[in-house]
Design a protein around this motif. Structure first.
Motif, PDB file in Angstrom:
ATOM      1  N   TYR A 111       0.853  -1.187   0.000  1.00 50.24           N
ATOM      2  CA  TYR A 111       0.000   0.000   0.000  1.00 50.24           C
ATOM      3  C   TYR A 111       0.898   1.251   0.000  1.00 50.24           C
ATOM      4  N   LYS A 112       0.412   2.301  -0.697  1.00 42.62           N
ATOM      5  CA  LYS A 112       1.133   3.570  -0.728  1.00 42.62           C
ATOM      6  C   LYS A 112       0.246   4.682  -0.188  1.00 42.62           C
ATOM      7  N   CYS A 113       0.820   5.489   0.679  1.00 44.44           N
ATOM      8  CA  CYS A 113       0.124   6.653   1.222  1.00 44.44           C
ATOM      9  C   CYS A 113       0.795   7.912   0.645  1.00 44.44           C
ATOM     10  N   TYR A 114      -0.027   8.722  -0.036  1.00 41.21           N
ATOM     11  CA  TYR A 114       0.470   9.976  -0.625  1.00 41.21           C
ATOM     12  C   TYR A 114      -0.199  11.144   0.101  1.00 41.21           C
ATOM     13  N   THR A 115       0.610  12.077   0.604  1.00 36.50           N
ATOM     14  CA  THR A 115       0.102  13.274   1.275  1.00 36.50           C
ATOM     15  C   THR A 115       0.695  14.516   0.583  1.00 36.50           C
ATOM     16  N   SER A 116      -0.179  15.520   0.547  1.00 43.39           N
ATOM     17  CA  SER A 116       0.264  16.759  -0.109  1.00 43.39           C
ATOM     18  C   SER A 116      -0.304  17.961   0.627  1.00 43.39           C
ATOM     19  N   THR A 117       0.556  18.938   0.873  1.00 40.40           N
ATOM     20  CA  THR A 117       0.145  20.215   1.444  1.00 40.40           C
ATOM     21  C   THR A 117       0.817  21.327   0.623  1.00 40.40           C
ATOM     22  N   ARG A 118       0.562  22.521   1.004  1.00 40.26           N
ATOM     23  CA  ARG A 118       1.180  23.627   0.310  1.00 40.26           C
ATOM     24  C   ARG A 118       2.695  23.685   0.553  1.00 40.26           C
ATOM     25  N   LYS A 119       3.124  22.979   1.606  1.00 41.06           N
ATOM     26  CA  LYS A 119       4.536  23.035   1.945  1.00 41.06           C
ATOM     27  C   LYS A 119       5.326  21.908   1.298  1.00 41.06           C
ATOM     28  N   CYS A 120       4.706  20.662   1.194  1.00 45.68           N
ATOM     29  CA  CYS A 120       5.473  19.535   0.628  1.00 45.68           C
ATOM     30  C   CYS A 120       4.554  18.391   0.253  1.00 45.68           C
ATOM     31  N   ASN A 121       5.117  17.475  -0.552  1.00 41.49           N
ATOM     32  CA  ASN A 121       4.454  16.210  -0.905  1.00 41.49           C
ATOM     33  C   ASN A 121       5.289  15.052  -0.342  1.00 41.49           C
ATOM     34  N   GLN A 122       4.578  13.962  -0.002  1.00 39.81           N
ATOM     35  CA  GLN A 122       5.279  12.862   0.671  1.00 39.81           C
ATOM     36  C   GLN A 122       4.614  11.525   0.319  1.00 39.81           C
ATOM     37  N   GLU A 123       5.430  10.464   0.259  1.00 39.92           N
ATOM     38  CA  GLU A 123       4.940   9.096   0.023  1.00 39.92           C
ATOM     39  C   GLU A 123       5.554   8.146   1.055  1.00 39.92           C
ATOM     40  N   VAL A 124       4.724   7.243   1.561  1.00 41.04           N
ATOM     41  CA  VAL A 124       5.173   6.184   2.479  1.00 41.04           C
ATOM     42  C   VAL A 124       4.518   4.881   2.049  1.00 41.04           C
ATOM     43  N   PHE A 125       5.277   3.774   2.109  1.00 40.78           N
ATOM     44  CA  PHE A 125       4.768   2.461   1.669  1.00 40.78           C
ATOM     45  C   PHE A 125       4.606   1.535   2.884  1.00 40.78           C
ATOM     46  N   VAL A 126       3.524   0.805   2.845  1.00 33.59           N
ATOM     47  CA  VAL A 126       3.221  -0.154   3.928  1.00 33.59           C
ATOM     48  C   VAL A 126       2.903  -1.504   3.298  1.00 33.59           C
ATOM     49  N   ASN A 127       3.533  -2.539   3.806  1.00 38.99           N
ATOM     50  CA  ASN A 127       3.265  -3.900   3.330  1.00 38.99           C
ATOM     51  C   ASN A 127       2.308  -4.599   4.315  1.00 38.99           C
ATOM     52  N   LEU A 128       1.175  -5.010   3.825  1.00 38.88           N
ATOM     53  CA  LEU A 128       0.171  -5.684   4.671  1.00 38.88           C
ATOM     54  C   LEU A 128       0.274  -7.194   4.480  1.00 38.88           C
ATOM     55  N   GLU A 129       0.565  -7.895   5.552  1.00 40.67           N
ATOM     56  CA  GLU A 129       0.605  -9.355   5.542  1.00 40.67           C
ATOM     57  C   GLU A 129      -0.647  -9.885   6.222  1.00 40.67           C
ATOM     58  N   VAL A 130      -1.191 -10.918   5.644  1.00 43.99           N
ATOM     59  CA  VAL A 130      -2.405 -11.534   6.191  1.00 43.99           C
ATOM     60  C   VAL A 130      -2.081 -12.961   6.590  1.00 43.99           C
ATOM     61  N   LYS A 131      -2.389 -13.288   7.819  1.00 45.62           N
ATOM     62  CA  LYS A 131      -2.167 -14.645   8.323  1.00 45.62           C
ATOM     63  C   LYS A 131      -3.417 -15.120   9.044  1.00 45.62           C
ATOM     64  N   ALA A 132      -3.874 -16.299   8.682  1.00 41.42           N
ATOM     65  CA  ALA A 132      -4.942 -16.953   9.442  1.00 41.42           C
ATOM     66  C   ALA A 132      -4.274 -18.054  10.256  1.00 41.42           C
ATOM     67  N   LEU A 133      -4.201 -17.832  11.537  1.00 43.22           N
ATOM     68  CA  LEU A 133      -3.465 -18.747  12.411  1.00 43.22           C
ATOM     69  C   LEU A 133      -4.155 -20.103  12.511  1.00 43.22           C
ATOM     70  N   ILE A 134      -3.387 -21.115  12.874  1.00 40.90           N
ATOM     71  CA  ILE A 134      -3.917 -22.471  13.080  1.00 40.90           C
ATOM     72  C   ILE A 134      -4.627 -22.475  14.430  1.00 40.90           C
ATOM     73  N   GLN A 135      -5.922 -22.552  14.399  1.00 45.27           N
ATOM     74  CA  GLN A 135      -6.699 -22.483  15.630  1.00 45.27           C
ATOM     75  C   GLN A 135      -6.723 -23.812  16.373  1.00 45.27           C
ATOM     76  N   SER A 136      -6.966 -24.902  15.658  1.00 45.53           N
ATOM     77  CA  SER A 136      -7.051 -26.224  16.302  1.00 45.53           C
ATOM     78  C   SER A 136      -6.808 -27.303  15.260  1.00 45.53           C
ATOM     79  N   VAL A 137      -6.419 -28.460  15.752  1.00 43.39           N
ATOM     80  CA  VAL A 137      -6.200 -29.633  14.903  1.00 43.39           C
ATOM     81  C   VAL A 137      -7.082 -30.751  15.436  1.00 43.39           C
ATOM     82  N   VAL A 138      -7.915 -31.287  14.559  1.00 46.56           N
ATOM     83  CA  VAL A 138      -8.811 -32.389  14.931  1.00 46.56           C
ATOM     84  C   VAL A 138      -8.199 -33.692  14.439  1.00 46.56           C
ATOM     85  N   MET A 139      -8.116 -34.663  15.336  1.00 47.78           N
ATOM     86  CA  MET A 139      -7.509 -35.953  15.000  1.00 47.78           C
ATOM     87  C   MET A 139      -8.499 -37.067  15.289  1.00 47.78           C
TER      88      MET A 139
END
Length: 454
Positions: A100-128
């Motif tokens: 993801y990229k965040c772009y901000t702009s004002t009269r004074k400056c422009n800026q970009e920051v990048f964020v990496n989103l990881e998705v994990k569905a944890l192992i809740q239980s194991v049925v045997m």
């Protein structure tokens, strides 16, 4: 969910946010606090080139937002004047992962920051589960797909054990995993372990199953059903389940955190709480009963990352004393039934015997009194031989009737004696061949039992 918090950064840094899409109300906060507050602020969030959220003219702008994010994004509007352009993403999905990229702009400056989103569905239980031929491990709603491995105790050559693992995804992109291992007869009493390891190796869920040898115990004697872990657990729960002809029932449940015990069989079964803390959850039956306590017992230890199942079939036999009493009771009923049958037969046949006896008595009396009368010592009936024969038959009839009554009173009824009583002696017949004189007169007839003998 672990939120990646982005601090004031220059253009182009990467930050990571990790979240679990299976958690209820899961949301990810993509933080961006790097821009300097000023008038006429413009904020744009993108996933690669896809518009996610926009803000300008002092309000949110949804005209260009991609429909995949519709209704799921928002900014912290009250914090924008303080330089906070963080994005809140609600109801996170597997498809939301990426850069993801965040772009901000004002009269004074422009800026970009990048964020990496990881998705994990944890192992809740194991049925045997385990049958005579197969042991199965399964888990659902996992992302990314985990790795499944097997082991046994005692150790065995797993290359010789045939196993198969199937991974499928649902419409949310989450994985369901099922792994099966064929059981070899010689290893049926081993402990089987399956391990679910997350893709990043940070999480391992373990499940085990053991089928113990059957236990046979005579009713009325105390019995301990073993349930011992190879490694002790902390913050665990123990559940004992009993299965007979009906559905499985939870009979005892214990929680190590609260030390609370639920016991459906209070007074019949119990656990030793001191041994429980050492991983020994054996069940003690005080006086097991054949009808109530024979069946399948399942012991389940459940911890944060572990689940262990031990199953034992218990056969409670009938006490030997009880068997003897039942045999005696069956023998008594058999004897009583036989006696009742004999008595019924006698009662049914008795009236017919009495009628026959009366008829024989009348017939004998008629024969004895049917001889010719005497006048002056001379037979009036010219057939003297017939008169003699009648007298002889009457005498014999009376004799047999008396013998029949005497035999009824006697307890010794052998076939030889019965035959002797029923047949007149030959010596008697020879001696009574012919009378030497006229019959004695009296009562207007013949006295059948009084004959003179030579």
């Amino acid at each position: 969910m672990s939120n990646g918090i982005l601090k004031n950064q220059a253009r182009g840094p990467w930050f990571t946010c990790t979240c679990d899409p299976t958690a209820a109300g899961q949301q990810a906060a993509l933080h961006m606090q790097s821009f300097r507050p000023a008038a006429a602020v413009v904020i744009h969030w993108y996933k690669q080139q896809t518009p996610v959220h926009s803000y300008y003219y002092n309000k949110d702008q949804f005209g260009l937002q991609n429909k995949h994010f519709s209704g799921r994004t928002s900014l912290f509007n009250s914090h924008i004047p303080h330089g906070n352009a963080s994005l809140l993403l609600k109801r996170v999905k597997v498809q939301d992962k990426g850069r993801y990229k965040c772009y901000t702009s004002t009269r004074k400056c422009n800026q970009e920051v990048f964020v990496n989103l990881e998705v994990k569905a944890l192992i809740q239980s194991v049925v045997m589960e385990m049958t005579n031929e197969m042991v199965t491990c399964s888990s659902q709603n996992i992302y990314p797909a985990p790795q499944v491995t097997w082991a046994t105790d005692p150790p065995s050559d797993l290359d010789a054990l045939v196993n198969s693992t199937v991974k499928t995804t649902d419409n949310r992109g989450l994985f369901s995993v099922e792994s099966k291992l064929r059981v070899v007869d010689s290893l049926s009493n081993y402990t089987y372990f399956c391990f679910f390891t997350s893709a990043d190796k940070t999480q391992v869920r373990t499940a085990s199953w053991k089928n113990q040898e059957d236990i046979t115990q005579e009713e009325g004697h105390a019995l301990s059903i073993p349930c011992i872990l190879l490694h002790s657990l902390q913050n665990f729960s123990l559940t004992w389940t009993f299965t007979s002809s009906t559905e499985p029932r939870v009979i005892i449940k214990y929680d190590s955190r609260t030390r609370h015990t639920f016991n459906l069989w209070e007074g019949q079964a119990e656990l030793d709480q001191d041994l429980l803390l050492l991983g020994n959850g054996s069940l003690l039956l005080h006086k097991p009963n054949h009808e109530e306590h024979s069946g399948m017992y399942t012991c389940t230890f459940s911890g944060l990352q572990n689940r262990h199942v031990i199953q034992t079939h218990v056969n409670i036999t009938v006490a030997s004393k009880r068997v003897d009493e039942q045999s005696v009771q069956r023998s008594w009923w058999s004897t009583a039934a036989s006696a009742a049958f004999v008595l019924f037969t006698i009662i049914a046949a008795l009236p017919q015997c009495i009628r026959q006896k009366v008829m024989e008595t009348r017939s004998g009396s008629h024969t004895c009194n049917g001889a010719g009368h005497l006048e002056g010592g001379i037979h009036k009936d010219p057939n003297t031989v017939a008169s003699y024969t009648a007298g002889q038959n009457g005498s014999e009839c009376n004799r047999l009737f008396l013998q029949f009554e005497a035999r009824d009173e006697s307890e010794d009824h052998t076939p030889e004696k019965d035959f002797a009583l029923a047949s007149p002696p030959e010596s008697k017949i020879e001696q009574d061949e012919k009378p030497t004189g006229p019959p004695v007169e009296g009562n207007g007839g013949l006295e059948c039992s009084s004959w003179e003998k030579e």
